[in-house]
Design a protein around this motif. Structure first.
Motif, mmCIF file in Angstrom:
data_model
loop_
_atom_site.group_PDB
_atom_site.id
_atom_site.type_symbol
_atom_site.label_atom_id
_atom_site.label_comp_id
_atom_site.label_asym_id
_atom_site.label_seq_id
_atom_site.Cartn_x
_atom_site.Cartn_y
_atom_site.Cartn_z
ATOM 1 N N ASN A 65 -58.223 -4.020 -11.159
ATOM 2 C CA ASN A 65 -58.319 -2.590 -11.340
ATOM 3 C C ASN A 65 -57.509 -2.424 -12.508
ATOM 4 O OD1 ASN A 65 -59.944 -2.068 -9.150
ATOM 5 N ND2 ASN A 65 -58.153 -2.183 -7.850
ATOM 6 N N GLY A 66 -57.633 -2.850 -13.785
ATOM 7 C CA GLY A 66 -56.796 -2.652 -14.848
ATOM 8 C C GLY A 66 -55.516 -2.883 -14.786
ATOM 9 N N GLU A 67 -54.881 -3.629 -14.064
ATOM 10 C CA GLU A 67 -53.604 -4.029 -14.102
ATOM 11 C C GLU A 67 -53.349 -5.125 -15.089
ATOM 12 O OE1 GLU A 67 -52.186 -5.215 -10.382
ATOM 13 O OE2 GLU A 67 -52.953 -3.374 -9.296
ATOM 14 N N ASN A 68 -51.850 -5.181 -15.537
ATOM 15 C CA ASN A 68 -51.549 -6.013 -16.512
ATOM 16 C C ASN A 68 -51.717 -7.836 -15.877
ATOM 17 O OD1 ASN A 68 -50.455 -7.630 -18.604
ATOM 18 N ND2 ASN A 68 -48.493 -6.525 -18.592
ATOM 19 N N PRO A 69 -52.431 -8.730 -16.443
ATOM 20 C CA PRO A 69 -52.621 -10.025 -15.842
ATOM 21 C C PRO A 69 -51.233 -10.627 -16.110
ATOM 22 C CG PRO A 69 -53.778 -9.674 -18.065
ATOM 23 C CD PRO A 69 -53.613 -8.449 -17.659
ATOM 24 N N LEU A 70 -50.637 -10.096 -16.958
ATOM 25 C CA LEU A 70 -49.223 -11.090 -17.268
ATOM 26 C C LEU A 70 -48.272 -10.748 -16.330
ATOM 27 C CD1 LEU A 70 -48.685 -10.102 -21.094
ATOM 28 C CD2 LEU A 70 -50.200 -11.798 -20.234
ATOM 29 N N SER A 71 -48.334 -9.917 -15.382
ATOM 30 C CA SER A 71 -47.582 -9.718 -14.369
ATOM 31 C C SER A 71 -47.396 -10.739 -13.235
ATOM 32 C CB SER A 71 -47.908 -8.160 -13.541
ATOM 33 O OG SER A 71 -49.193 -8.090 -13.077
ATOM 34 N N LEU A 72 -48.506 -11.482 -13.290
ATOM 35 C CA LEU A 72 -48.552 -12.611 -12.345
ATOM 36 C C LEU A 72 -47.475 -13.714 -12.608
ATOM 37 C CD1 LEU A 72 -52.337 -13.206 -11.516
ATOM 38 C CD2 LEU A 72 -50.656 -11.930 -10.096
ATOM 39 N N GLY A 73 -47.013 -13.716 -13.755
ATOM 40 C CA GLY A 73 -45.730 -14.739 -14.153
ATOM 41 C C GLY A 73 -44.657 -14.359 -13.655
ATOM 42 N N PHE A 74 -44.579 -12.981 -13.024
ATOM 43 C CA PHE A 74 -43.121 -12.612 -12.555
ATOM 44 C C PHE A 74 -42.775 -13.609 -11.220
ATOM 45 C CE2 PHE A 74 -41.465 -10.235 -9.071
ATOM 46 C CZ PHE A 74 -39.972 -9.522 -9.628
ATOM 47 N N PHE A 75 -43.508 -13.795 -10.517
ATOM 48 C CA PHE A 75 -43.229 -14.313 -9.055
ATOM 49 C C PHE A 75 -42.694 -15.764 -9.546
ATOM 50 C CE2 PHE A 75 -46.784 -11.696 -8.347
ATOM 51 C CZ PHE A 75 -46.140 -10.901 -7.440
ATOM 52 N N GLY A 76 -43.195 -16.651 -10.426
ATOM 53 C CA GLY A 76 -42.860 -17.997 -10.512
ATOM 54 C C GLY A 76 -41.443 -17.693 -11.679
ATOM 55 N N LEU A 77 -41.352 -16.830 -12.560
ATOM 56 C CA LEU A 77 -40.282 -16.585 -13.288
ATOM 57 C C LEU A 77 -38.795 -16.128 -12.277
ATOM 58 C CD1 LEU A 77 -39.246 -16.772 -16.102
ATOM 59 C CD2 LEU A 77 -39.780 -14.236 -16.231
ATOM 60 N N LEU A 78 -39.026 -15.439 -11.348
ATOM 61 C CA LEU A 78 -37.947 -14.863 -10.482
ATOM 62 C C LEU A 78 -37.525 -15.993 -9.739
ATOM 63 C CD1 LEU A 78 -36.302 -12.485 -9.206
ATOM 64 C CD2 LEU A 78 -38.326 -12.465 -7.595
ATOM 65 N N LEU A 79 -38.253 -16.987 -9.420
ATOM 66 C CA LEU A 79 -37.838 -18.279 -8.575
ATOM 67 C C LEU A 79 -37.164 -19.173 -9.742
ATOM 68 C CD1 LEU A 79 -40.331 -19.142 -5.889
ATOM 69 C CD2 LEU A 79 -38.204 -18.249 -5.550
ATOM 70 N N GLY A 80 -37.829 -19.540 -10.769
ATOM 71 C CA GLY A 80 -37.121 -20.401 -11.711
ATOM 72 C C GLY A 80 -35.838 -19.780 -12.298
ATOM 73 N N LEU A 81 -35.868 -18.495 -12.226
ATOM 74 C CA LEU A 81 -34.308 -17.940 -12.714
ATOM 75 C C LEU A 81 -33.282 -18.790 -12.016
ATOM 76 C CD1 LEU A 81 -33.271 -15.706 -14.396
ATOM 77 C CD2 LEU A 81 -33.450 -14.398 -12.758
ATOM 78 N N MET A 82 -33.291 -19.127 -10.917
ATOM 79 C CA MET A 82 -32.310 -19.883 -10.150
ATOM 80 C C MET A 82 -32.057 -21.143 -10.787
ATOM 81 S SD MET A 82 -31.695 -17.527 -8.017
ATOM 82 C CE MET A 82 -32.932 -16.166 -7.124
ATOM 83 N N CYS A 83 -32.919 -21.869 -11.524
ATOM 84 C CA CYS A 83 -32.762 -23.075 -12.313
ATOM 85 C C CYS A 83 -31.773 -22.785 -13.680
ATOM 86 C CB CYS A 83 -34.034 -23.697 -12.570
ATOM 87 S SG CYS A 83 -34.891 -24.215 -11.246
ATOM 88 N N ILE A 84 -32.186 -21.637 -14.308
ATOM 89 C CA ILE A 84 -31.321 -21.354 -15.295
ATOM 90 C C ILE A 84 -30.241 -20.967 -15.165
ATOM 91 C CG2 ILE A 84 -31.353 -19.605 -17.339
ATOM 92 C CD1 ILE A 84 -33.530 -21.539 -17.610
ATOM 93 N N ILE A 85 -29.699 -20.178 -14.062
ATOM 94 C CA ILE A 85 -28.333 -19.735 -13.320
ATOM 95 C C ILE A 85 -27.635 -20.965 -13.203
ATOM 96 C CG2 ILE A 85 -27.085 -18.632 -11.514
ATOM 97 C CD1 ILE A 85 -29.431 -16.487 -11.536
ATOM 98 N N THR A 86 -28.273 -21.929 -12.511
ATOM 99 C CA THR A 86 -27.540 -23.181 -12.141
ATOM 100 C C THR A 86 -27.122 -24.129 -13.395
ATOM 101 O OG1 THR A 86 -28.884 -23.299 -10.169
ATOM 102 C CG2 THR A 86 -27.724 -25.476 -10.890
ATOM 103 N N LEU A 87 -28.155 -24.111 -14.230
ATOM 104 C CA LEU A 87 -27.675 -24.829 -15.492
ATOM 105 C C LEU A 87 -26.592 -24.195 -16.282
ATOM 106 C CD1 LEU A 87 -28.300 -26.994 -17.410
ATOM 107 C CD2 LEU A 87 -30.039 -25.830 -18.581
ATOM 108 N N GLY A 88 -26.819 -22.608 -16.605
ATOM 109 C CA GLY A 88 -25.757 -21.936 -16.980
ATOM 110 C C GLY A 88 -24.296 -22.180 -16.719
ATOM 111 N N VAL A 89 -24.061 -22.290 -15.047
ATOM 112 C CA VAL A 89 -22.996 -22.483 -14.499
ATOM 113 C C VAL A 89 -22.290 -24.019 -14.754
ATOM 114 C CG1 VAL A 89 -21.677 -22.714 -12.154
ATOM 115 C CG2 VAL A 89 -23.321 -20.806 -12.893
ATOM 116 N N LEU A 90 -23.190 -24.896 -14.744
ATOM 117 C CA LEU A 90 -22.948 -26.184 -14.830
ATOM 118 C C LEU A 90 -22.381 -26.563 -15.981
ATOM 119 C CD1 LEU A 90 -25.579 -28.132 -12.666
ATOM 120 C CD2 LEU A 90 -23.336 -27.632 -12.233
ATOM 121 N N THR A 91 -22.740 -25.992 -17.274
ATOM 122 C CA THR A 91 -22.580 -26.181 -18.464
ATOM 123 C C THR A 91 -21.050 -26.043 -18.818
ATOM 124 O OG1 THR A 91 -24.576 -25.357 -19.302
ATOM 125 C CG2 THR A 91 -22.955 -25.551 -20.973
ATOM 126 N N THR A 92 -20.401 -25.262 -18.122
ATOM 127 C CA THR A 92 -19.043 -24.973 -18.217
ATOM 128 C C THR A 92 -18.156 -25.503 -17.169
ATOM 129 O OG1 THR A 92 -19.081 -22.615 -17.365
ATOM 130 C CG2 THR A 92 -18.979 -22.977 -19.851
#
Length: 290
Positions: free
Chosen positions: A85-112
Motif C-alpha cells: 500500500n505504497g509503504e517504503n520497502p526499505l523499512s523492512l530492514g529496520f527489524f534486522g538492524l535493531l537486533l544487529g545493533l546489539m553486536c555493534i554495541i558489544t564490539l564498541g564496549v570490548l574495544t576499550t
C-alpha cells in the motif's frame, strides 16, 4: 716515585652514532628517536581491532542478522497476498538492524573495556602516554569499521528488499529515502557503537558497560509500555519519541510516534550525546590511574 698515568684520549664516536643523536655515557643508540603522533596510535589500534576474534564474530553476526532478517521479511511479504500500500520497502530492514545493533554495541564496549580487564591498557598507555590520543585513535578506528560494515550491509539489503517488493504495491523510494535508509542509518549505528566504546572507557568493565548500553536501547520503550497513568502521559510520550528504536525507525520514515524527532534529527541528537560523553571520558582518563 711512580709517574702518574694520564688518561688515554677517548676515540671519537663513529659517524653512525653522531648521526643518531646525543650520546649517553659514550653510547648512542643507532635507532633514531621519532616523535610519535596520532598516525602511530591509529596504526596500533587498527592492528588490535583486526587481530582479535571478537571483531570477526560480532561483525559477522551483525551482517547475518541484518541480511537474514531483512531478506526473510521481504520474502514473506512478497509471497503473501497482502500489499504494501505504497509503504517504503526499505523499512523492512529496520527489524534486522535493531537486533544487529546489539553486536555493534558489544564490539564498541570490548574495544576499550577488554583492555582494562586484561591489563593490556597499561602497555597501551606506556607506549602512548597521551590518553586523549589513545581514546581518539580507538574512536576513529572503531567508527570507520562500524560505519563501513553497516553501510555495505544496509545498502545491500535495501536494494534487495526494493527489488523483491516492487510488484507488491511498495512505493519507489525517493533519493532522500535512499540516503536516510543507507547512509543516515549507518552513521547513527556507528555513532551509537562509538558511544558504547566511550561508556566502556568510563565504566572499565565489559559486562557492566554492555548492560548499561542495552538498557539505554530497550529500557525507555519497555518502561513507556507500562505507564498507564494519565498523569504520566507526557513522560510516556517522551520515552516513546526519544527511545533509540523510534529514532532508528525515523530513518525509514516509519516513526513509532506521530511527534518527536523527524528527518535527520536523530543523527544530530546522537552526535551531541556522543560528543558530551567523549569530553567526559577524556576528563576522567586524565584524572584516574590506569
Amino acid at each position: 716515585m711512580s709517574t702518574p698515568q694520564l688518561p688515554m684520549p677517548q676515540a671519537a664516536a663513529p659517524e653512525w652514532q653522531a648521526a643518531a643523536g646525543p650520546s649517553y655515557g659514550g653510547y648512542t643508540s643507532p635507532i633514531p628517536v621519532v616523535r610519535t603522533h596520532l598516525g602511530h596510535a591509529l596504526a596500533s589500534e587498527w592492528t588490535k581491532i583486526k587481530s582479535v576474534r571478537s571483531t570477526i564474530w560480532t561483525l559477522g553476526v551483525f551482517v547475518v542478522l541484518v541480511l537474514g532478517i531483512g531478506l526473510l521479511a521481504a520474502v514473506v511479504v512478497s509471497n503473501s497476498s497482502s500489499e504494501m500500500n505504497g509503504e517504503n520497502p526499505l523499512s523492512l530492514g529496520f527489524f534486522g538492524l535493531l537486533l544487529g545493533l546489539m553486536c555493534i554495541i558489544t564490539l564498541g564496549v570490548l574495544t576499550t573495556a577488554s583492555e582494562y580487564g586484561t591489563g593490556m591498557i597499561r602497555t597501551t598507555m606506556t607506549a602512548c602516554p597521551s590518553r586523549a590520543r589513545v581514546l581518539a585513535a580507538k574512536s576513529i578506528v572503531f567508527f570507520a569499521v562500524a560505519f563501513v560494515v553497516t553501510l555495505v550491509t544496509t545498502s545491500f539489503i535495501a536494494f534487495v528488499d526494493a527489488s523483491l517488493l516492487k510488484d507488491n504495491g511498495a512505493k519507489d523510494p525517493s533519493a532522500g529515502e535512499w540516503l536516510k535508509g543507507t547512509l543516515g542509518v549507518s552513521l547513527y549505528v556507528a555513532l551509537l557503537g562509538l558511544l558504547s566504546l566511550i561508556v566502556g572507557s568510563i565504566i572499565r568493565h565489559s559486562a557492566g558497560a554492555i548492560t548499561i548500553m542495552i538498557g539505554a536501547v530497550l529500557a525507555p520503550l519497555v518502561v513507556a509500555l507500562f505507564m498507564f497513568s494519565q498523569s504520566l502521559e507526557n513522560v510516556r510520550q517522551a520515552l516513546f519519541e526519544y527511545s533509540i528504536p523510534n529514532q532508528l525507525s525515523v530513518f525509514y520514515s516509519n516513526s513509532l510516534s506521530e511527534s518527536g524527532p523527524s528527518g535527520w534529527d536523530p543523527l544530530w541528537i546522537i552526535v551531541g550525546v556522543t560528543a558530551v560523553a567523549f569530553a567526559g571520558a577524556v576528563a576522567l582518563l586524565e584524572k584516574r590511574d590506569v
